[in-house]
Design an enzyme around this catalytic site. Structure first.
Site, PDB file in Angstrom:
ATOM      1  N   ARG A 162      17.046  48.805  20.547  1.00 51.50           N
ATOM      2  CA  ARG A 162      16.480  49.911  20.485  1.00 51.50           C
ATOM      3  C   ARG A 162      14.560  49.994  20.174  1.00 51.50           C
ATOM      4  O   ARG A 162      13.864  50.639  20.575  1.00 51.50           O
ATOM      5  CB  ARG A 162      16.036  50.637  19.123  1.00 51.50           C
ATOM      6  CG  ARG A 162      17.635  51.766  19.230  1.00 51.50           C
ATOM      7  CD  ARG A 162      18.294  52.419  17.908  1.00 51.50           C
ATOM      8  NE  ARG A 162      19.387  53.035  17.757  1.00 51.50           N
ATOM      9  CZ  ARG A 162      19.984  54.296  17.963  1.00 51.50           C
ATOM     10  NH1 ARG A 162      20.225  53.999  16.011  1.00 51.50           N
ATOM     11  NH2 ARG A 162      20.618  54.648  17.885  1.00 51.50           N
ATOM     12  N   LYS A 207      39.067  63.711  18.717  1.00 51.55           N
ATOM     13  CA  LYS A 207      38.499  65.487  18.078  1.00 51.55           C
ATOM     14  C   LYS A 207      38.012  66.264  19.279  1.00 51.55           C
ATOM     15  O   LYS A 207      37.217  66.516  19.165  1.00 51.55           O
ATOM     16  CB  LYS A 207      37.967  65.791  17.057  1.00 51.55           C
ATOM     17  CG  LYS A 207      38.709  64.648  15.873  1.00 51.55           C
ATOM     18  CD  LYS A 207      37.587  65.604  14.497  1.00 51.55           C
ATOM     19  CE  LYS A 207      37.998  65.001  13.507  1.00 51.55           C
ATOM     20  NZ  LYS A 207      37.188  64.970  12.192  1.00 51.55           N
ATOM     21  N   GLY A 221      28.151  57.857  20.805  1.00 50.89           N
ATOM     22  CA  GLY A 221      28.029  55.767  20.093  1.00 50.89           C
ATOM     23  C   GLY A 221      29.195  55.341  20.804  1.00 50.89           C
ATOM     24  O   GLY A 221      28.522  54.329  20.372  1.00 50.89           O
ATOM     25  N   GLY A 262      24.015  61.360  19.345  1.00 42.90           N
ATOM     26  CA  GLY A 262      24.037  63.026  19.141  1.00 42.90           C
ATOM     27  C   GLY A 262      23.203  63.164  20.011  1.00 42.90           C
ATOM     28  O   GLY A 262      23.605  64.951  20.233  1.00 42.90           O
TER      29      GLY A 262
HETATM   30  P1  ADP Z   1      31.718  58.951  21.356  1.00 43.27           P
HETATM   31  O1  ADP Z   1      30.546  58.243  19.954  1.00 43.27           O
HETATM   32  O2  ADP Z   1      31.011  57.937  22.673  1.00 43.27           O
HETATM   33  O3  ADP Z   1      31.131  60.337  21.025  1.00 43.27           O
HETATM   34  P2  ADP Z   1      33.337  59.780  19.551  1.00 43.27           P
HETATM   35  O4  ADP Z   1      33.224  59.764  18.520  1.00 43.27           O
HETATM   36  O5  ADP Z   1      34.260  61.207  19.975  1.00 43.27           O
HETATM   37  O6  ADP Z   1      32.869  58.861  20.911  1.00 43.27           O
HETATM   38  O7  ADP Z   1      34.936  59.460  20.089  1.00 43.27           O
HETATM   39  C1  ADP Z   1      35.564  58.045  19.247  1.00 43.27           C
HETATM   40  C2  ADP Z   1      36.735  57.585  18.591  1.00 43.27           C
HETATM   41  O8  ADP Z   1      37.769  58.149  19.109  1.00 43.27           O
HETATM   42  C3  ADP Z   1      37.208  56.027  18.643  1.00 43.27           C
HETATM   43  O9  ADP Z   1      36.796  55.368  16.908  1.00 43.27           O
HETATM   44  C4  ADP Z   1      38.641  56.056  19.131  1.00 43.27           C
HETATM   45  O10 ADP Z   1      38.922  54.856  18.421  1.00 43.27           O
HETATM   46  C5  ADP Z   1      38.774  57.210  18.803  1.00 43.27           C
HETATM   47  N1  ADP Z   1      40.028  57.882  19.293  1.00 43.27           N
HETATM   48  C6  ADP Z   1      40.329  57.821  21.258  1.00 43.27           C
HETATM   49  N2  ADP Z   1      41.564  57.634  21.082  1.00 43.27           N
HETATM   50  C7  ADP Z   1      42.100  58.223  20.099  1.00 43.27           C
HETATM   51  C8  ADP Z   1      43.777  58.080  19.906  1.00 43.27           C
HETATM   52  N3  ADP Z   1      44.525  58.193  21.284  1.00 43.27           N
HETATM   53  N4  ADP Z   1      44.227  58.794  18.069  1.00 43.27           N
HETATM   54  C9  ADP Z   1      42.874  58.794  17.549  1.00 43.27           C
HETATM   55  N5  ADP Z   1      42.086  58.006  18.310  1.00 43.27           N
HETATM   56  C10 ADP Z   1      41.325  58.359  19.638  1.00 43.27           C
HETATM   57 MG    MG Z   2      31.661  59.060  17.510  1.00 41.75          MG
END
Ligand code: ADP
Ligand code: MG
Length: 435
Positions: free
Chosen positions: A39, A201, A366, A390
């Site tokens: 960063r 989610k 992230g 975010g």
């Molecule tokens: P980002 O930070 O890239 O936006 P998110 O925070 O939305 O991503 O989601 C990341 C999390 O989703 C990771 O910690 C990962 O372990 C979880 N994840 C991915 N696939 C599954 C799954 N099948 N079941 C439970 N958790 C999952």
């Molecule tokens: Mg995340």
């Protein structure tokens, strides 16, 4: 277009005190050692531009969550030290962020000099966006630059309030490139245009799904959130993660896909493990976990899906390779565990290959960025890896970022939401009307 620092000439910058909001919220170990300085490096182009143009650069950032109080372990000193090494010049570290003492020290800054204020979140007025605090901060400088894309979704004193008292207020180079990549590039993308949305989610990504489904040709859904979609279609998902209160949202997104002629791709097979095991409490990331490949639509009650299966890996890789523009947000499996990293790795590699063939690949989120790091894939292998988790998500949702909207020259059209594909049902209505 939001005005960029590049549009300010030497005349406008030389000798001026310029307040620059940067994102120096770097990870540190328990001894305060910086474990990742990317960063700080990301802000160097803007800082160097100001130095070259004889400005007096006053940097301001937050670090951690001190919640309006001085927390000794969250002082900016280690950052000033690292920045000074990277710039190969002295950085004046101040132990406060506002006040007469700070101003008098800043007055001694020479042209081309660089100063770093104390952690801005030591002050309650920062997160409250308190006008009198913003004014005190503004009094230190004559111009304002925001280069902290990662905090642009927050209306804080140093990201938003301060612009009421400082003019010009422009975007730094990192900010400009984020706006170009997430905005302009995705607004008139070379097609086929594909989005891969993963993560755990649906609820955290509803807005981005609803926005992107109207723009892309193919929407690939992976990760835990895919199971909410599969259940909404009547599939059996066993103990896989699912948000039962989002089943209607999933249906709504699938119906939007139909209206906009967007293909929704949901994993046909999944890499599953026993439902008895609580992965995060009981296993280490390197553990070899017993897995089984199952049809995603018929997972028994004693199993849970943790990654996409081999057929789906092939499908996703093929769809990525056939695209010209891909936006990726959210891992498609629990990549933190070696046993469930393959799906996310396959996507990351397919994206890097597409970049090699001059495709546009944009990655935000992230955990998605953490996945690239885990696999040792360089940011340079992609067109753009967003620095703001975010903020990039909110931008892709089509929201106005307060830290951008307050800058000179901003127009609403820059938000990522403005253009969508033609709506098929709307077309049909028109045709009917014209008969
Ligand atoms: P980002 O930070 O890239 O936006 P998110 O925070 O939305 O991503 O989601 C990341 C999390 O989703 C990771 O910690 C990962 O372990 C979880 N994840 C991915 N696939 C599954 C799954 N099948 N079941 C439970 N958790 C999952
Ligand atoms: Mg995340």
């Amino acid at each position: 277009m939001t005005k960029s620092i590049k549009e300010l000439s030497k005349n406008e910058l030389a000798g001026k005190r310029v307040l620059v909001r940067v994102d120096f919220n770097v990870p540190q170990d328990s001894d305060g050692e910086i474990t990742d300085d990317s960063r700080i490096k990301a802000a160097l182009p803007t800082i160097k531009y100001l130095i070259e143009n004889d400005a007096k650069t006053i940097l301001v950032s937050h670090l951690g969550r001190p919640k309006g109080k001085v927390v000794e372990s969250m002082r900016m000193d280690p950052i000033a030290k690292r920045l000074s090494e990277l710039l190969k010049q002295d950085v004046m570290k101040l132990d406060e962020a506002i006040g007469p003492d700070v101003l008098s020290k800043l007055m001694s800054l020479e042209n081309g000099g660089v100063a770093l204020l104390e952690n801005i979140r030591f002050y309650e007025g920062e997160e409250k966006n308190d006008p009198s605090f913003s004014k005190s901060l503004a009094e230190l400088a004559e111009l304002y630059v925001n280069d902290a894309f990662g905090t642009a979704h927050r209306a804080h004193a140093s990201t938003e309030g301060v612009t009421s008292y400082l003019s010009p207020a422009v975007a730094g180079m990192l900010m400009t490139s984020e706006l170009e990549m997430l905005g302009t590039k995705l607004d008139s993308p070379e097609r086929p245009f594909t989005a891969i949305i993963g993560g755990s989610k649906v609820s955290s990504k509803i807005a981005v799904l609803k926005n992107l489904v109207k723009k892309v040709d193919t929407l690939i859904i992976g990760g835990g959130m895919a199971f909410t979609f599969i259940k909404a279609q009547g599939g059996q998902i066993g103990k896989s993660i699912c948000e039962d209160d989002q089943l209607d949202t999933a249906r709504e997104i699938m119906s939007l896909a139909d209206d906009f002629d967007t293909a929704i791709i949901i994993p046909e097979d999944s890499l599953c493990m026993s439902a008895e095991v609580n992965l995060f409490d009981e296993c280490k990331p390197s553990d070899l976990i017993e897995t089984e490949v199952l049809d995603s639509r018929s997972i028994p009650e004693n199993k849970q899906g943790m990654d996409i299966g081999p057929k789906t890996r092939e499908t996703f890789a093929k769809l990525i390779s056939q695209s010209r523009t891909v936006i990726w947000n959210g891992p498609v499996g629990v990549f933190e565990y070696d046993s469930f990293e393959e799906g996310t790795k396959t996507c990351a590699i397919a994206l890097a290959e597409l970049t090699n063939r001059d495709g546009v690949t944009i990655i935000g989120g992230g955990d998605s960025v953490a996945a690239l790091e885990k696999f040792g894939l360089a940011k340079e292998s992609y067109t753009h890896v967003s620095t703001g988790g975010g903020a990039s998500l909110e931008f892709l949702e089509g929201k106005t970022l307060p830290g951008v909207a307050c800058l000179d020259g901003y127009s609403k059209d820059e938000a990522a939401s403005t253009s969508t594909k033609p709506n098929r049902s709307f077309d049909a209505e028109l045709k009917k009307a014209s008969v």
